[in-house]
Design a protein around this motif. Structure first.
Motif, PDB file in Angstrom:
ATOM      1  N   TRP A 226       1.316  -1.098   0.290  1.00  0.00           N
ATOM      2  CA  TRP A 226      -0.122  -0.269   0.449  1.00  0.00           C
ATOM      3  C   TRP A 226       0.642   1.319   0.407  1.00  0.00           C
ATOM      4  O   TRP A 226       1.940   1.069   0.245  1.00  0.00           O
ATOM      5  CB  TRP A 226      -0.947  -0.110   1.183  1.00  0.00           C
ATOM      6  CG  TRP A 226      -0.534   0.028   2.552  1.00  0.00           C
ATOM      7  CD1 TRP A 226       0.327  -1.814   2.752  1.00  0.00           C
ATOM      8  CD2 TRP A 226       0.371   0.614   3.471  1.00  0.00           C
ATOM      9  NE1 TRP A 226       0.764  -0.995   3.771  1.00  0.00           N
ATOM     10  CE2 TRP A 226       0.729  -0.537   4.736  1.00  0.00           C
ATOM     11  CE3 TRP A 226      -0.455   1.918   3.704  1.00  0.00           C
ATOM     12  CZ2 TRP A 226       1.135   0.122   5.824  1.00  0.00           C
ATOM     13  CZ3 TRP A 226       0.293   2.295   4.576  1.00  0.00           C
ATOM     14  CH2 TRP A 226       0.423   2.217   5.667  1.00  0.00           C
ATOM     15  N   VAL A 227       0.196   2.239  -0.390  1.00  0.00           N
ATOM     16  CA  VAL A 227       1.018   3.342  -0.559  1.00  0.00           C
ATOM     17  C   VAL A 227       0.211   4.030   1.174  1.00  0.00           C
ATOM     18  O   VAL A 227      -0.585   4.395   1.450  1.00  0.00           O
ATOM     19  CB  VAL A 227       0.496   4.748  -1.414  1.00  0.00           C
ATOM     20  CG1 VAL A 227       1.544   4.832  -1.562  1.00  0.00           C
ATOM     21  CG2 VAL A 227       0.873   3.264  -2.478  1.00  0.00           C
ATOM     22  N   ARG A 228       1.533   5.212   1.854  1.00  0.00           N
ATOM     23  CA  ARG A 228       0.795   6.466   2.770  1.00  0.00           C
ATOM     24  C   ARG A 228       2.462   7.994   2.159  1.00  0.00           C
ATOM     25  O   ARG A 228       3.271   7.765   1.912  1.00  0.00           O
ATOM     26  CB  ARG A 228       1.056   6.412   3.930  1.00  0.00           C
ATOM     27  CG  ARG A 228       2.707   5.552   3.860  1.00  0.00           C
ATOM     28  CD  ARG A 228       3.323   5.461   5.669  1.00  0.00           C
ATOM     29  NE  ARG A 228       4.373   4.924   6.384  1.00  0.00           N
ATOM     30  CZ  ARG A 228       4.931   4.274   7.307  1.00  0.00           C
ATOM     31  NH1 ARG A 228       3.914   3.853   8.624  1.00  0.00           N
ATOM     32  NH2 ARG A 228       5.952   5.082   7.833  1.00  0.00           N
ATOM     33  N   LEU A 229       1.701   8.351   2.742  1.00  0.00           N
ATOM     34  CA  LEU A 229       2.236  10.113   2.612  1.00  0.00           C
ATOM     35  C   LEU A 229       2.653   9.898   4.330  1.00  0.00           C
ATOM     36  O   LEU A 229       1.935   9.681   5.383  1.00  0.00           O
ATOM     37  CB  LEU A 229       0.776  11.437   2.548  1.00  0.00           C
ATOM     38  CG  LEU A 229       0.101  11.463   0.833  1.00  0.00           C
ATOM     39  CD1 LEU A 229      -0.798  10.194   0.415  1.00  0.00           C
ATOM     40  CD2 LEU A 229      -0.356  12.983   1.430  1.00  0.00           C
ATOM     41  N   TYR A 230       3.927  10.907   3.950  1.00  0.00           N
ATOM     42  CA  TYR A 230       4.403  10.897   5.248  1.00  0.00           C
ATOM     43  C   TYR A 230       4.258  12.762   5.619  1.00  0.00           C
ATOM     44  O   TYR A 230       5.138  13.758   4.799  1.00  0.00           O
ATOM     45  CB  TYR A 230       6.055  10.931   5.595  1.00  0.00           C
ATOM     46  CG  TYR A 230       6.942  10.801   6.057  1.00  0.00           C
ATOM     47  CD1 TYR A 230       6.106  10.654   7.699  1.00  0.00           C
ATOM     48  CD2 TYR A 230       7.913  11.685   6.041  1.00  0.00           C
ATOM     49  CE1 TYR A 230       7.750  10.835   8.549  1.00  0.00           C
ATOM     50  CE2 TYR A 230       8.866  12.839   6.946  1.00  0.00           C
ATOM     51  CZ  TYR A 230       8.374  11.775   8.672  1.00  0.00           C
ATOM     52  OH  TYR A 230       9.653  12.322   9.091  1.00  0.00           O
ATOM     53  N   LYS A 231       4.506  12.699   6.610  1.00  0.00           N
ATOM     54  CA  LYS A 231       4.101  14.984   7.281  1.00  0.00           C
ATOM     55  C   LYS A 231       5.061  15.168   7.825  1.00  0.00           C
ATOM     56  O   LYS A 231       5.506  14.613   8.767  1.00  0.00           O
ATOM     57  CB  LYS A 231       3.062  15.253   7.672  1.00  0.00           C
ATOM     58  CG  LYS A 231       2.835  16.636   7.830  1.00  0.00           C
ATOM     59  CD  LYS A 231       1.564  16.901   8.352  1.00  0.00           C
ATOM     60  CE  LYS A 231       1.450  18.135   8.380  1.00  0.00           C
ATOM     61  NZ  LYS A 231       3.085  19.114   9.449  1.00  0.00           N
ATOM     62  N   GLY A 232       6.393  15.703   7.374  1.00  0.00           N
ATOM     63  CA  GLY A 232       7.699  15.853   7.438  1.00  0.00           C
ATOM     64  C   GLY A 232       7.201  18.009   8.044  1.00  0.00           C
ATOM     65  O   GLY A 232       6.289  17.809   8.464  1.00  0.00           O
ATOM     66  N   GLU A 233       8.911  18.338   8.581  1.00  0.00           N
ATOM     67  CA  GLU A 233       8.247  20.198   8.370  1.00  0.00           C
ATOM     68  C   GLU A 233       7.657  20.246   7.393  1.00  0.00           C
ATOM     69  O   GLU A 233       7.167  21.621   7.952  1.00  0.00           O
ATOM     70  CB  GLU A 233      10.055  19.829   8.573  1.00  0.00           C
ATOM     71  CG  GLU A 233      10.694  19.538   9.702  1.00  0.00           C
ATOM     72  CD  GLU A 233      11.976  20.037   9.782  1.00  0.00           C
ATOM     73  OE1 GLU A 233      12.026  20.899   8.767  1.00  0.00           O
ATOM     74  OE2 GLU A 233      12.907  19.761  10.720  1.00  0.00           O
ATOM     75  N   ARG A 234       7.041  20.229   6.088  1.00  0.00           N
ATOM     76  CA  ARG A 234       6.755  21.697   5.376  1.00  0.00           C
ATOM     77  C   ARG A 234       5.626  19.918   4.936  1.00  0.00           C
ATOM     78  O   ARG A 234       5.434  18.987   5.286  1.00  0.00           O
ATOM     79  CB  ARG A 234       7.203  20.985   3.960  1.00  0.00           C
ATOM     80  CG  ARG A 234       8.616  21.610   3.673  1.00  0.00           C
ATOM     81  CD  ARG A 234       9.935  21.558   2.697  1.00  0.00           C
ATOM     82  NE  ARG A 234      10.478  22.379   2.694  1.00  0.00           N
ATOM     83  CZ  ARG A 234      10.966  24.125   2.278  1.00  0.00           C
ATOM     84  NH1 ARG A 234      10.486  24.420   2.364  1.00  0.00           N
ATOM     85  NH2 ARG A 234      12.270  23.938   2.238  1.00  0.00           N
ATOM     86  N   GLU A 235       4.683  20.943   4.741  1.00  0.00           N
ATOM     87  CA  GLU A 235       3.282  20.915   4.370  1.00  0.00           C
ATOM     88  C   GLU A 235       3.190  19.635   3.198  1.00  0.00           C
ATOM     89  O   GLU A 235       3.903  19.659   1.765  1.00  0.00           O
ATOM     90  CB  GLU A 235       2.238  21.793   4.043  1.00  0.00           C
ATOM     91  CG  GLU A 235       0.719  21.673   3.479  1.00  0.00           C
ATOM     92  CD  GLU A 235       0.352  22.566   2.908  1.00  0.00           C
ATOM     93  OE1 GLU A 235      -1.592  22.500   3.429  1.00  0.00           O
ATOM     94  OE2 GLU A 235       0.743  24.207   3.281  1.00  0.00           O
ATOM     95  N   ASN A 236       2.764  18.192   2.992  1.00  0.00           N
ATOM     96  CA  ASN A 236       2.958  17.674   2.303  1.00  0.00           C
ATOM     97  C   ASN A 236       0.930  17.028   1.399  1.00  0.00           C
ATOM     98  O   ASN A 236       0.343  17.618   2.140  1.00  0.00           O
ATOM     99  CB  ASN A 236       2.738  16.292   2.882  1.00  0.00           C
ATOM    100  CG  ASN A 236       3.518  14.976   1.809  1.00  0.00           C
ATOM    101  OD1 ASN A 236       3.384  15.552   0.588  1.00  0.00           O
ATOM    102  ND2 ASN A 236       3.759  13.929   2.654  1.00  0.00           N
ATOM    103  N   ALA A 237       1.530  17.209  -0.144  1.00  0.00           N
ATOM    104  CA  ALA A 237       0.144  17.068  -1.202  1.00  0.00           C
ATOM    105  C   ALA A 237      -0.057  16.374  -1.721  1.00  0.00           C
ATOM    106  O   ALA A 237       1.781  16.532  -2.575  1.00  0.00           O
ATOM    107  CB  ALA A 237      -0.972  18.363  -0.833  1.00  0.00           C
ATOM    108  N   VAL A 238      -0.623  15.401  -2.816  1.00  0.00           N
ATOM    109  CA  VAL A 238      -0.213  15.777  -3.366  1.00  0.00           C
ATOM    110  C   VAL A 238      -1.356  15.821  -5.256  1.00  0.00           C
ATOM    111  O   VAL A 238      -2.463  16.769  -4.860  1.00  0.00           O
ATOM    112  CB  VAL A 238      -0.452  14.480  -3.892  1.00  0.00           C
ATOM    113  CG1 VAL A 238       0.165  13.058  -3.892  1.00  0.00           C
ATOM    114  CG2 VAL A 238      -1.216  13.090  -3.425  1.00  0.00           C
ATOM    115  N   PHE A 239      -1.200  16.482  -5.889  1.00  0.00           N
ATOM    116  CA  PHE A 239      -1.927  16.906  -6.672  1.00  0.00           C
ATOM    117  C   PHE A 239      -3.350  16.390  -7.581  1.00  0.00           C
ATOM    118  O   PHE A 239      -3.382  15.106  -8.687  1.00  0.00           O
ATOM    119  CB  PHE A 239      -1.624  18.646  -7.604  1.00  0.00           C
ATOM    120  CG  PHE A 239      -2.577  19.179  -8.979  1.00  0.00           C
ATOM    121  CD1 PHE A 239      -3.026  20.329  -8.235  1.00  0.00           C
ATOM    122  CD2 PHE A 239      -2.972  18.457  -9.956  1.00  0.00           C
ATOM    123  CE1 PHE A 239      -3.871  20.574  -8.932  1.00  0.00           C
ATOM    124  CE2 PHE A 239      -3.648  19.495 -11.308  1.00  0.00           C
ATOM    125  CZ  PHE A 239      -4.451  20.233 -10.912  1.00  0.00           C
TER     126      PHE A 239
END
Length: 260
Positions: A226-239
Protein backbone atom coordinates in the motif's frame (compact mmCIF):
# COMPACT_ATOMS: atom_id res chain seq x y z
CA UNK A 1 62.47 -161.72 -22.92
CA UNK A 2 62.58 -165.18 -21.46
CA UNK A 3 61.18 -165.70 -18.01
CA UNK A 4 58.96 -162.56 -17.97
CA UNK A 5 55.35 -163.16 -17.30
CA UNK A 6 53.07 -161.47 -19.73
CA UNK A 7 50.34 -161.16 -17.13
CA UNK A 8 52.65 -159.34 -14.76
CA UNK A 9 53.62 -156.87 -17.46
CA UNK A 10 49.95 -156.12 -18.11
CA UNK A 11 49.28 -155.58 -14.41
CA UNK A 12 52.24 -153.20 -14.17
CA UNK A 13 51.01 -151.16 -17.15
CA UNK A 14 47.55 -150.89 -15.64
CA UNK A 15 48.99 -149.70 -12.35
CA UNK A 16 51.10 -147.06 -14.12
CA UNK A 17 48.09 -145.74 -15.98
CA UNK A 18 46.08 -145.67 -12.72
CA UNK A 19 48.70 -143.71 -10.87
CA UNK A 20 49.10 -141.27 -13.78
CA UNK A 21 45.39 -140.50 -13.70
CA UNK A 22 45.53 -140.07 -9.94
CA UNK A 23 48.36 -137.58 -10.34
CA UNK A 24 46.21 -135.41 -12.69
CA UNK A 25 43.35 -135.55 -10.23
CA UNK A 26 45.68 -134.53 -7.44
CA UNK A 27 46.82 -131.47 -9.36
CA UNK A 28 43.20 -130.47 -9.89
CA UNK A 29 42.26 -130.94 -6.26
CA UNK A 30 45.21 -129.01 -4.95
CA UNK A 31 45.53 -125.91 -7.14
CA UNK A 32 47.77 -124.10 -4.66
CA UNK A 33 50.69 -126.14 -5.94
CA UNK A 34 50.14 -124.74 -9.41
CA UNK A 35 47.50 -122.04 -9.03
CA UNK A 36 48.15 -120.68 -12.48
CA UNK A 37 47.08 -124.01 -14.03
CA UNK A 38 43.89 -124.38 -11.97
CA UNK A 39 40.69 -123.57 -13.82
CA UNK A 40 37.42 -124.55 -12.10
CA UNK A 41 34.85 -125.96 -14.43
CA UNK A 42 31.57 -124.12 -14.90
CA UNK A 43 28.32 -126.03 -14.99
CA UNK A 44 24.74 -124.87 -15.65
CA UNK A 45 21.85 -126.65 -13.93
CA UNK A 46 18.31 -127.20 -15.19
CA UNK A 47 17.19 -123.73 -13.90
CA UNK A 48 19.89 -121.98 -15.85
CA UNK A 49 21.96 -121.17 -12.77
CA UNK A 50 25.73 -121.34 -13.15
CA UNK A 51 28.12 -122.73 -10.61
CA UNK A 52 31.84 -123.49 -10.51
CA UNK A 53 32.60 -127.16 -9.89
CA UNK A 54 35.80 -128.10 -8.22
CA UNK A 55 35.13 -131.80 -8.40
CA UNK A 56 33.39 -134.37 -10.53
CA UNK A 57 29.82 -135.46 -9.71
CA UNK A 58 29.86 -138.17 -7.06
CA UNK A 59 33.27 -137.10 -5.74
CA UNK A 60 33.84 -135.56 -2.36
CA UNK A 61 35.28 -132.05 -2.49
CA UNK A 62 38.77 -131.67 -1.08
CA UNK A 63 38.87 -130.68 2.59
CA UNK A 64 41.49 -127.97 2.21
CA UNK A 65 39.76 -125.85 -0.48
CA UNK A 66 39.31 -122.16 0.40
CA UNK A 67 35.67 -121.16 0.02
CA UNK A 68 35.15 -117.63 -1.30
CA UNK A 69 31.58 -116.50 -0.48
CA UNK A 70 29.66 -114.57 -3.12
CA UNK A 71 27.57 -111.85 -1.44
CA UNK A 72 24.74 -110.07 -3.25
CA UNK A 73 25.30 -106.43 -2.29
CA UNK A 74 21.80 -105.37 -3.37
CA UNK A 75 20.14 -107.33 -0.56
CA UNK A 76 22.34 -105.58 2.03
CA UNK A 77 21.33 -101.99 1.01
CA UNK A 78 19.37 -100.22 3.74
CA UNK A 79 16.58 -97.67 3.51
CA UNK A 80 17.31 -94.05 2.56
CA UNK A 81 18.12 -91.91 5.58
CA UNK A 82 16.75 -88.47 6.44
CA UNK A 83 18.29 -85.35 4.91
CA UNK A 84 20.91 -83.70 7.04
CA UNK A 85 20.92 -80.08 8.16
CA UNK A 86 21.82 -77.51 5.54
CA UNK A 87 25.34 -76.27 5.80
CA UNK A 88 26.44 -72.65 5.97
CA UNK A 89 26.65 -70.60 2.81
CA UNK A 90 30.03 -70.31 1.26
CA UNK A 91 31.73 -67.09 0.34
CA UNK A 92 30.38 -65.19 -2.61
CA UNK A 93 32.42 -65.54 -5.70
CA UNK A 94 33.77 -62.69 -7.77
CA UNK A 95 31.35 -60.91 -10.03
CA UNK A 96 31.54 -62.04 -13.58
CA UNK A 97 31.76 -59.90 -16.66
CA UNK A 98 28.64 -58.11 -17.82
CA UNK A 99 26.96 -60.09 -20.49
CA UNK A 100 25.78 -58.68 -23.79
CA UNK A 101 22.41 -56.96 -24.00
CA UNK A 102 19.55 -59.21 -24.85
CA UNK A 103 17.29 -58.71 -27.83
CA UNK A 104 14.40 -56.27 -27.64
CA UNK A 105 11.17 -57.76 -26.44
CA UNK A 106 7.96 -57.86 -28.36
CA UNK A 107 6.10 -54.56 -28.37
CA UNK A 108 3.16 -54.63 -26.00
CA UNK A 109 -0.43 -53.88 -26.77
CA UNK A 110 -1.42 -50.22 -26.64
CA UNK A 111 -3.25 -49.41 -23.42
CA UNK A 112 -6.57 -47.71 -23.10
CA UNK A 113 -6.87 -43.95 -22.67
CA UNK A 114 -6.72 -42.76 -19.09
CA UNK A 115 -9.02 -40.37 -17.30
CA UNK A 116 -8.56 -36.69 -18.16
CA UNK A 117 -6.36 -34.74 -15.76
CA UNK A 118 -7.02 -31.44 -14.09
CA UNK A 119 -6.94 -28.34 -16.29
CA UNK A 120 -3.74 -26.34 -16.31
CA UNK A 121 -3.65 -24.02 -13.35
CA UNK A 122 -2.44 -20.60 -14.44
CA UNK A 123 -1.89 -18.02 -11.71
CA UNK A 124 -2.75 -14.38 -12.31
CA UNK A 125 -2.86 -11.26 -10.15
CA UNK A 126 -3.07 -7.69 -11.37
CA UNK A 127 -4.58 -4.34 -10.40
CA UNK A 128 -4.49 -0.70 -11.45
CA UNK A 129 -6.28 2.00 -9.47
CA UNK A 130 -6.35 5.82 -9.57
CA UNK A 131 -7.34 8.92 -7.61
CA UNK A 132 -9.07 12.00 -8.98
CA UNK A 133 -9.10 14.04 -5.79
CA UNK A 134 -6.21 16.04 -4.41
CA UNK A 135 -4.95 15.23 -0.91
CA UNK A 136 -3.26 17.35 1.77
CA UNK A 137 -1.60 15.40 4.53
CA UNK A 138 -2.74 16.62 7.91
CA UNK A 139 -1.55 13.58 9.90
CA UNK A 140 1.97 12.34 10.48
CA UNK A 141 1.14 9.23 8.44
CA UNK A 142 -1.87 8.99 6.17
CA UNK A 143 -2.91 6.06 3.94
CA UNK A 144 -3.46 6.96 0.32
CA UNK A 145 -6.79 5.53 -0.82
CA UNK A 146 -8.08 5.46 -4.40
CA UNK A 147 -11.47 6.21 -5.86
CA UNK A 148 -11.10 4.84 -9.40
CA UNK A 149 -10.85 1.16 -10.19
CA UNK A 150 -9.22 0.57 -13.58
CA UNK A 151 -8.24 -3.12 -13.24
CA UNK A 152 -8.81 -5.27 -10.17
CA UNK A 153 -8.40 -8.94 -11.12
CA UNK A 154 -10.15 -11.25 -8.65
CA UNK A 155 -10.60 -8.22 -6.34
CA UNK A 156 -7.18 -8.65 -4.73
CA UNK A 157 -7.01 -4.87 -4.21
CA UNK A 158 -9.28 -3.58 -1.46
CA UNK A 159 -10.68 -0.22 -2.54
CA UNK A 160 -11.86 0.63 0.99
CA UNK A 161 -8.51 0.13 2.72
CA UNK A 162 -6.32 1.11 -0.25
CA UNK A 163 -4.22 -2.09 0.16
CA UNK A 164 -3.31 -4.95 -2.16
CA UNK A 165 -3.55 -8.42 -0.54
CA UNK A 166 -1.29 -11.19 -1.85
CA UNK A 167 -3.19 -14.42 -2.48
CA UNK A 168 -0.66 -15.86 -4.98
CA UNK A 169 2.90 -15.88 -3.56
CA UNK A 170 5.59 -14.89 -6.01
CA UNK A 171 7.42 -11.96 -7.59
CA UNK A 172 5.39 -8.79 -8.30
CA UNK A 173 6.03 -5.53 -10.12
CA UNK A 174 4.59 -2.29 -8.67
CA UNK A 175 4.57 1.27 -9.95
CA UNK A 176 3.35 4.53 -8.37
CA UNK A 177 2.73 7.78 -10.24
CA UNK A 178 1.70 11.11 -8.65
CA UNK A 179 1.46 14.78 -9.58
CA UNK A 180 3.16 17.21 -7.23
CA UNK A 181 1.62 20.42 -5.94
CA UNK A 182 3.55 23.61 -6.59
CA UNK A 183 5.17 25.18 -3.56
CA UNK A 184 4.41 22.04 -1.57
CA UNK A 185 6.47 18.96 -0.68
CA UNK A 186 5.48 15.53 -2.00
CA UNK A 187 6.64 12.68 0.23
CA UNK A 188 5.20 9.15 -0.05
CA UNK A 189 6.21 5.66 1.11
CA UNK A 190 5.45 2.54 -0.89
CA UNK A 191 4.86 0.03 1.92
CA UNK A 192 5.21 -3.76 2.22
CA UNK A 193 3.20 -4.63 5.30
CA UNK A 194 4.52 -2.12 7.89
CA UNK A 195 7.95 -1.62 6.31
CA UNK A 196 8.91 1.08 3.80
CA UNK A 197 9.95 -0.59 0.55
CA UNK A 198 10.52 2.58 -1.54
CA UNK A 199 10.18 6.36 -1.26
CA UNK A 200 8.75 8.83 -3.75
CA UNK A 201 9.91 12.35 -3.02
CA UNK A 202 9.73 15.77 -4.72
CA UNK A 203 10.94 19.07 -3.22
CA UNK A 204 8.74 22.16 -3.25
CA UNK A 205 8.84 23.96 -6.60
CA UNK A 206 7.13 26.79 -8.44
CA UNK A 207 5.93 24.27 -11.01
CA UNK A 208 4.09 20.98 -10.47
CA UNK A 209 5.56 17.87 -12.09
CA UNK A 210 4.77 14.16 -12.55
CA UNK A 211 6.81 11.92 -10.26
CA UNK A 212 7.02 8.09 -10.40
CA UNK A 213 8.52 5.14 -8.59
CA UNK A 214 8.61 1.42 -9.45
CA UNK A 215 10.11 -1.77 -8.01
CA UNK A 216 9.91 -5.58 -7.77
CA UNK A 217 8.84 -7.30 -4.56
CA UNK A 218 8.88 -10.92 -3.42
CA UNK A 219 5.57 -11.50 -1.65
CA UNK A 220 4.34 -14.31 0.53
CA UNK A 221 0.76 -15.29 1.19
CA UNK A 222 -1.26 -12.53 2.96
CA UNK A 223 1.42 -9.85 2.48
CA UNK A 224 0.02 -6.34 1.91
CA UNK A 225 1.31 -3.57 -0.34
CA UNK A 226 0.00 0.00 0.00
CA UNK A 227 0.96 3.72 -0.15
CA UNK A 228 1.07 6.27 2.66
CA UNK A 229 1.86 9.99 2.87
CA UNK A 230 4.50 11.18 5.31
CA UNK A 231 4.24 14.67 6.83
CA UNK A 232 7.59 16.17 7.67
CA UNK A 233 8.47 19.78 8.49
CA UNK A 234 6.82 21.05 5.30
CA UNK A 235 3.26 20.71 4.09
CA UNK A 236 2.80 17.48 2.12
CA UNK A 237 0.27 17.16 -0.72
CA UNK A 238 -0.49 15.48 -4.05
CA UNK A 239 -2.35 17.27 -6.83
CA UNK A 240 -5.40 16.12 -8.81
CA UNK A 241 -8.80 17.42 -9.94
CA UNK A 242 -12.25 15.96 -10.17
CA UNK A 243 -12.03 15.23 -13.90
CA UNK A 244 -8.64 13.70 -14.70
CA UNK A 245 -6.69 10.90 -12.98
CA UNK A 246 -3.32 12.31 -11.91
CA UNK A 247 -2.52 9.62 -9.34
CA UNK A 248 -2.37 5.90 -10.11
CA UNK A 249 -1.03 2.79 -8.44
CA UNK A 250 -0.51 -0.51 -10.33
CA UNK A 251 0.88 -3.99 -9.70
CA UNK A 252 0.91 -7.44 -11.31
CA UNK A 253 2.34 -10.92 -10.78
CA UNK A 254 5.45 -11.75 -12.78
CA UNK A 255 6.12 -15.31 -11.61
CA UNK A 256 4.28 -17.43 -9.09
CA UNK A 257 6.27 -19.18 -6.39
CA UNK A 258 4.67 -22.53 -7.33
CA UNK A 259 6.28 -22.35 -10.79
CA UNK A 260 9.74 -22.85 -9.25
Amino acid sequence: MPGVCVVCVCHVGVLLLFWASRADLYRTQYPEDHSEDYRPRTFRDSRGMECDRCCEPGEEPPQNLRVVPHINITILKGEKGESGARGAYGRSGKAGHVGPSGPHGVKGVKGSMGAPGEPCKAHYAAFSVGRKKALHSSDYYQTLVFDTELVNLYKHFNMFTGKFFCYVPGVYFFSLNVHTWNQKETYLHLMKNEQEAAILYAQPSDRSIMQSQSLLLQLARDDQVWVRLYKGERENAVFSDDFDTYINFSGHLIKAQSEG
